[in-house]
Write a protein that holds these residues in place. Sequence first.
Motif, PDB file in Angstrom:
ATOM      1  N   LYS A 114       0.818  -1.216   0.000  1.00  0.00           N
ATOM      2  CA  LYS A 114       0.000   0.000   0.000  1.00  0.00           C
ATOM      3  C   LYS A 114       0.851   1.265   0.000  1.00  0.00           C
ATOM      4  O   LYS A 114       0.398   2.311  -0.454  1.00  0.00           O
ATOM      5  CB  LYS A 114      -0.937   0.008   1.213  1.00  0.00           C
ATOM      6  N   SER A 115       2.070   1.192   0.509  1.00  0.00           N
ATOM      7  CA  SER A 115       2.932   2.374   0.569  1.00  0.00           C
ATOM      8  C   SER A 115       3.923   2.448  -0.589  1.00  0.00           C
ATOM      9  O   SER A 115       4.739   3.362  -0.645  1.00  0.00           O
ATOM     10  CB  SER A 115       3.695   2.404   1.894  1.00  0.00           C
ATOM     11  N   CYS A 116       3.862   1.479  -1.510  1.00  0.00           N
ATOM     12  CA  CYS A 116       4.822   1.442  -2.617  1.00  0.00           C
ATOM     13  C   CYS A 116       4.359   2.282  -3.803  1.00  0.00           C
ATOM     14  O   CYS A 116       3.195   2.251  -4.196  1.00  0.00           O
ATOM     15  CB  CYS A 116       5.047   0.001  -3.074  1.00  0.00           C
ATOM     16  N   ASP A 117       5.306   3.018  -4.373  1.00  0.00           N
ATOM     17  CA  ASP A 117       5.068   3.755  -5.604  1.00  0.00           C
ATOM     18  C   ASP A 117       5.183   2.824  -6.806  1.00  0.00           C
ATOM     19  O   ASP A 117       4.497   3.004  -7.802  1.00  0.00           O
ATOM     20  CB  ASP A 117       6.090   4.894  -5.746  1.00  0.00           C
ATOM     21  N   ILE A 118       6.086   1.846  -6.705  1.00  0.00           N
ATOM     22  CA  ILE A 118       6.329   0.880  -7.780  1.00  0.00           C
ATOM     23  C   ILE A 118       6.360  -0.512  -7.166  1.00  0.00           C
ATOM     24  O   ILE A 118       7.006  -0.729  -6.136  1.00  0.00           O
ATOM     25  CB  ILE A 118       7.668   1.174  -8.491  1.00  0.00           C
ATOM     26  N   ILE A 119       5.671  -1.446  -7.803  1.00  0.00           N
ATOM     27  CA  ILE A 119       5.689  -2.843  -7.376  1.00  0.00           C
ATOM     28  C   ILE A 119       6.382  -3.661  -8.455  1.00  0.00           C
ATOM     29  O   ILE A 119       5.979  -3.638  -9.615  1.00  0.00           O
ATOM     30  CB  ILE A 119       4.263  -3.377  -7.143  1.00  0.00           C
ATOM     31  N   LEU A 120       7.448  -4.358  -8.051  1.00  0.00           N
ATOM     32  CA  LEU A 120       8.124  -5.296  -8.943  1.00  0.00           C
ATOM     33  C   LEU A 120       7.612  -6.683  -8.583  1.00  0.00           C
ATOM     34  O   LEU A 120       7.837  -7.160  -7.469  1.00  0.00           O
ATOM     35  CB  LEU A 120       9.642  -5.236  -8.754  1.00  0.00           C
ATOM     36  N   LEU A 121       6.907  -7.307  -9.500  1.00  0.00           N
ATOM     37  CA  LEU A 121       6.371  -8.641  -9.269  1.00  0.00           C
ATOM     38  C   LEU A 121       7.313  -9.641  -9.926  1.00  0.00           C
ATOM     39  O   LEU A 121       7.430  -9.686 -11.150  1.00  0.00           O
ATOM     40  CB  LEU A 121       4.961  -8.761  -9.852  1.00  0.00           C
ATOM     41  N   VAL A 122       8.010 -10.421  -9.096  1.00  0.00           N
ATOM     42  CA  VAL A 122       8.970 -11.413  -9.574  1.00  0.00           C
ATOM     43  C   VAL A 122       8.231 -12.729  -9.724  1.00  0.00           C
ATOM     44  O   VAL A 122       7.574 -13.188  -8.788  1.00  0.00           O
ATOM     45  CB  VAL A 122      10.156 -11.559  -8.592  1.00  0.00           C
TER      46      VAL A 122
END
Length: 143
Positions: A114-122
Amino acid sequence: MLRVGAQRWSLWGEKICAHVRKRGVCSAGQAVGVSRLNIGIFGHMNVGKSTLMNVLTQQDSSIVDSTAGTTADVKIAAIEFHSIGPCKLFDTPGLDEPGELGEKKRNKALHVAKSCDIILLVRNTAPPSPKHHPLSPYERSLF
């Protein structure tokens, strides 16, 4: 929120830079460069989240082991990327760990999302997986 697939690092960096320039702000609502951009690394157990964290930070920020569920808590590292500025990286536990402990880890990871500007989904898309890789229910909960 920016979704980045498995692409070459240079293209990945260009996508993030474009996203940052487009938004012009980071999670705190301040100009980029004043506050840190929050980048979370998410995925199932043993897909390489901690390895990616160590590659990006160029140090052993996170413990890497073949044992599933090694990352028990969110690891945070401060880093600066050229053309982006200061960032905070979050290495999270696997989203698919079973049991009560897995539920606690998952809730903590989703709270960080919820606090992330960018989510890297591995993701592990190595054969013999089907050509199309739909998101799991846990992965969908990130977006």
